[in-house]
Write a protein that holds these residues in place. Structure first.
Motif, PDB file in Angstrom:
ATOM      1  N   ILE A 292       1.617  51.121  -5.501  1.00  0.00           N
ATOM      2  CA  ILE A 292       1.004  52.327  -6.048  1.00  0.00           C
ATOM      3  C   ILE A 292      -0.076  52.825  -5.095  1.00  0.00           C
ATOM      4  N   ASN A 293       0.025  54.071  -4.670  1.00  0.00           N
ATOM      5  CA  ASN A 293      -1.101  54.724  -3.992  1.00  0.00           C
ATOM      6  C   ASN A 293      -1.863  55.486  -5.062  1.00  0.00           C
ATOM      7  N   ILE A 294      -2.948  54.879  -5.533  1.00  0.00           N
ATOM      8  CA  ILE A 294      -3.651  55.426  -6.690  1.00  0.00           C
ATOM      9  C   ILE A 294      -4.329  56.752  -6.371  1.00  0.00           C
ATOM     10  N   LYS A 295      -4.425  57.115  -5.097  1.00  0.00           N
ATOM     11  CA  LYS A 295      -5.016  58.398  -4.719  1.00  0.00           C
ATOM     12  C   LYS A 295      -4.095  59.580  -5.015  1.00  0.00           C
ATOM     13  N   ASN A 296      -2.804  59.304  -5.177  1.00  0.00           N
ATOM     14  CA  ASN A 296      -1.854  60.395  -5.394  1.00  0.00           C
ATOM     15  C   ASN A 296      -2.154  61.149  -6.687  1.00  0.00           C
ATOM     16  N   ALA A 297      -1.912  62.464  -6.659  1.00  0.00           N
ATOM     17  CA  ALA A 297      -2.231  63.329  -7.798  1.00  0.00           C
ATOM     18  C   ALA A 297      -1.456  62.953  -9.056  1.00  0.00           C
ATOM     19  N   LYS A 298      -0.302  62.304  -8.893  1.00  0.00           N
ATOM     20  CA  LYS A 298       0.525  61.959 -10.052  1.00  0.00           C
ATOM     21  C   LYS A 298      -0.194  61.017 -11.016  1.00  0.00           C
ATOM     22  N   TRP A 299      -1.238  60.311 -10.555  1.00  0.00           N
ATOM     23  CA  TRP A 299      -1.941  59.368 -11.421  1.00  0.00           C
ATOM     24  C   TRP A 299      -3.175  59.986 -12.079  1.00  0.00           C
ATOM     25  N   LYS A 300      -3.447  61.271 -11.804  1.00  0.00           N
ATOM     26  CA  LYS A 300      -4.694  61.898 -12.248  1.00  0.00           C
ATOM     27  C   LYS A 300      -4.874  61.838 -13.754  1.00  0.00           C
ATOM     28  N   ASP A 301      -3.823  62.104 -14.501  1.00  0.00           N
ATOM     29  CA  ASP A 301      -3.928  62.089 -15.959  1.00  0.00           C
ATOM     30  C   ASP A 301      -3.022  61.020 -16.570  1.00  0.00           C
ATOM     31  N   ASP A 302      -2.850  59.917 -15.818  1.00  0.00           N
ATOM     32  CA  ASP A 302      -2.110  58.759 -16.337  1.00  0.00           C
ATOM     33  C   ASP A 302      -3.128  57.806 -16.957  1.00  0.00           C
ATOM     34  N   PHE A 303      -3.086  57.707 -18.282  1.00  0.00           N
ATOM     35  CA  PHE A 303      -4.073  56.906 -18.989  1.00  0.00           C
ATOM     36  C   PHE A 303      -3.497  55.584 -19.484  1.00  0.00           C
ATOM     37  N   SER A 304      -2.426  55.165 -18.838  1.00  0.00           N
ATOM     38  CA  SER A 304      -1.898  53.824 -19.089  1.00  0.00           C
ATOM     39  C   SER A 304      -2.667  52.825 -18.230  1.00  0.00           C
ATOM     40  N   PRO A 305      -2.614  51.531 -18.569  1.00  0.00           N
ATOM     41  CA  PRO A 305      -3.353  50.536 -17.786  1.00  0.00           C
ATOM     42  C   PRO A 305      -2.925  50.531 -16.316  1.00  0.00           C
ATOM     43  N   VAL A 306      -3.845  50.139 -15.458  1.00  0.00           N
ATOM     44  CA  VAL A 306      -3.522  50.010 -14.030  1.00  0.00           C
ATOM     45  C   VAL A 306      -2.255  49.186 -13.868  1.00  0.00           C
ATOM     46  N   ASP A 307      -2.170  48.069 -14.565  1.00  0.00           N
ATOM     47  CA  ASP A 307      -0.953  47.249 -14.574  1.00  0.00           C
ATOM     48  C   ASP A 307      -0.956  46.432 -15.859  1.00  0.00           C
ATOM     49  N   ASP A 309       1.009  44.379 -16.999  1.00  0.00           N
ATOM     50  CA  ASP A 309       1.544  43.027 -16.864  1.00  0.00           C
ATOM     51  C   ASP A 309       0.691  42.135 -15.979  1.00  0.00           C
ATOM     52  N   SER A 310      -0.427  42.646 -15.493  1.00  0.00           N
ATOM     53  CA  SER A 310      -1.268  41.874 -14.581  1.00  0.00           C
ATOM     54  C   SER A 310      -1.942  40.709 -15.292  1.00  0.00           C
ATOM     55  N   SER A 311      -2.186  39.660 -14.537  1.00  0.00           N
ATOM     56  CA  SER A 311      -2.946  38.528 -15.058  1.00  0.00           C
ATOM     57  C   SER A 311      -4.441  38.807 -15.035  1.00  0.00           C
ATOM     58  N   CYS A 312      -4.851  39.923 -14.432  1.00  0.00           N
ATOM     59  CA  CYS A 312      -6.268  40.258 -14.270  1.00  0.00           C
ATOM     60  C   CYS A 312      -6.738  41.133 -15.430  1.00  0.00           C
ATOM     61  N   PRO A 313      -7.773  40.745 -16.160  1.00  0.00           N
ATOM     62  CA  PRO A 313      -8.230  41.519 -17.316  1.00  0.00           C
ATOM     63  C   PRO A 313      -8.583  42.969 -16.995  1.00  0.00           C
ATOM     64  N   SER A 314      -9.237  43.223 -15.869  1.00  0.00           N
ATOM     65  CA  SER A 314      -9.642  44.596 -15.558  1.00  0.00           C
ATOM     66  C   SER A 314      -8.440  45.491 -15.294  1.00  0.00           C
ATOM     67  N   SER A 315      -7.346  44.944 -14.797  1.00  0.00           N
ATOM     68  CA  SER A 315      -6.136  45.748 -14.558  1.00  0.00           C
ATOM     69  C   SER A 315      -5.470  46.154 -15.858  1.00  0.00           C
ATOM     70  N   ARG A 316      -5.669  45.362 -16.902  1.00  0.00           N
ATOM     71  CA  ARG A 316      -5.124  45.697 -18.219  1.00  0.00           C
ATOM     72  C   ARG A 316      -6.077  46.600 -19.003  1.00  0.00           C
ATOM     73  N   PHE A 317      -7.366  46.567 -18.665  1.00  0.00           N
ATOM     74  CA  PHE A 317      -8.382  47.312 -19.411  1.00  0.00           C
ATOM     75  C   PHE A 317      -8.531  48.750 -18.912  1.00  0.00           C
ATOM     76  N   TYR A 318      -8.654  48.934 -17.589  1.00  0.00           N
ATOM     77  CA  TYR A 318      -8.894  50.266 -17.029  1.00  0.00           C
ATOM     78  C   TYR A 318      -7.583  51.011 -16.816  1.00  0.00           C
ATOM     79  N   THR A 319      -7.664  52.345 -16.854  1.00  0.00           N
ATOM     80  CA  THR A 319      -6.464  53.157 -16.692  1.00  0.00           C
ATOM     81  C   THR A 319      -6.301  53.605 -15.244  1.00  0.00           C
TER      82      THR A 319
END
Length: 377
Positions: A292-307, A309-319
């Motif tokens: 994922i290139n998170i800088k791309n405009a396609k993610w601007k209004d994507d409010f799903s978790p970063v990942d 399925d990640s084992s990392c809590p912050s990846s499941r918490f932040y969008t």
């Protein structure tokens, strides 16, 4: 005490699962080691390394820690474990790679390397003995032999002369380590480094020479310095066939998730690379479904978790939309979230590889994962 127990091998590849024991705890292999060049993995707390990422061992760097904070401070703190609070195993690079990267401000002789600091231009000399002495003060569990990393490409004569010098320096490193004691009451294990650029006869000769020193583990250096991935795999395969099977093999400075899986399949046990944190700071995220290139405009209004399925809590918490905003704004939190995510993913990946080696289906799992990891989302 340093031991390596080879526990499982994959029936369809050279992949291995093992267990390293050090005085600061165990390391399950294959393993990825987060790089903390100056005594810190950038933007990541020690408790996050352990609890959120699952790191088992981290790296420090002799050159950088020697310059800042300096060995007087390091000794007063009780070594790097006392200085940064990380109580797990630590590996230190000898400074040899910095010799390579400081080509415009260093001079190599038989005695060692004289260089000028990238900080203030002051003049310093590292010999094999001095590198070992500094690593004694830093107190790492695994210390690396002082070597010269030749550039790619380089001509045959340069590669051979560099390799021969590395072998002579290794003998001096071994003599120093074998005749001195550590400072903090725990064991320190020296790993030699195979060199020889991409020349087959040199790599074979170096692997045989390094194996003859009969140290507790061995490393492969001088790769991931600009050569094609196919060359890296070919050399790694050739060297792994020579290095002892009952000792861990460490491929230095590698690499991408695909590199890790391909080299695990060739028999590598240990990896390190700045790539997950460096690319994180630029908004590149690694996932099991692709990049994922998170800088791309396609993610601007994507409010799903970063990942999710990640084992990392912050990846499941932040969008994804929020992380994109942070990265675009240059907020430190963005680099931190992305770094936590990538490091957790790399640790998850080698952990999954270990599970599949033990299950006996690593090769088929790897062949399924590689094309997924290369996708751009």
């Amino acid at each position: 005490m340093f031991t390596f127990d080879l526990q499982h091998t994959d029936p369809a590849s050279s992949a291995r699962a093992g267990l390293i024991q050090t005085d600061h705890g165990p390391i399950e292999t294959p393993i990825f080691m987060p790089v903390g060049t100056a005594g810190t993995v950038k933007g990541v707390h020690q408790y996050e390394l352990k609890n959120d990422i699952g790191a088992q061992i981290i790296l420090g760097n002799t050159y950088h820690l020697y310059l800042r904070p300096g060995m007087e401070v390091m000794a007063k703190a009780g070594g790097l474990h006392g200085f940064n609070g990380w109580q797990g195993p630590i590996l230190t690079d000898s400074g040899g790679y910095q010799v390579y990267s400081l080509s415009d401000r260093r001079k190599i002789t038989e005695e060692g390397v004289t260089f000028r600091s990238h900080i203030d231009g002051s003049k310093h000399t590292f010999s094999p003995e001095r590198s070992m002495e500094i690593q004694r003060v830093i107190g790492a569990d695994i210390i690396m032999a002082f070597d010269e990393c030749p550039p790619f490409p380089c001509d045959y004569k340069y590669a051979k002369d560099s390799m021969d010098l590395t072998h002579r320096w290794l003998a001096r490193c071994c003599e120093y380590v074998d005749n001195t004691e550590g400072h903090y009451g725990h064991g320190q294990t020296l790993f030699p480094i195979v060199q020889g650029s991409t020349y087959d006869d040199l790599r074979r000769a170096s692997a045989e020479a390094i194996a003859s020193f009969d140290r507790a583990g061995n490393a492969i250096g001088g790769l991931s310095v600009g050569e094609p991935a196919e060359e890296m795999y070919r050399v790694t395969d050739m060297v792994c066939a020579i290095l002892p099977k009952d000792k861990p093999r460490y491929l230095m400075g590698v690499g991408t998730p695909v590199n890790l899986l391909e080299c695990i399949a060739l028999g590598i046990d240990m990896f390190d690379c700045v790539l997950p944190t460096r690319n994180a700071r630029h908004g590149m995220l690694y996932t099991a479904e692709g990049i994922i290139n998170i800088k791309n405009a396609k993610w601007k209004d994507d409010f799903s978790p970063v990942d999710p399925d990640s084992s990392c809590p912050s990846s499941r918490f932040y969008t994804r939309g929020y992380l994109r905003h942070l990265i675009h704004s240059g907020e430190l939190l963005g680099a931190q979230i992305a770094s936590l995510h990538n490091l957790a993913f790399f640790l998850w990946l080698v952990g999954e590889a270990r599970k599949h080696i033990i299950a006996g289906d690593f090769a088929s799992w790897k062949n399924d994962m590689v094309p997924r990891l290369e996708r751009r989302l």
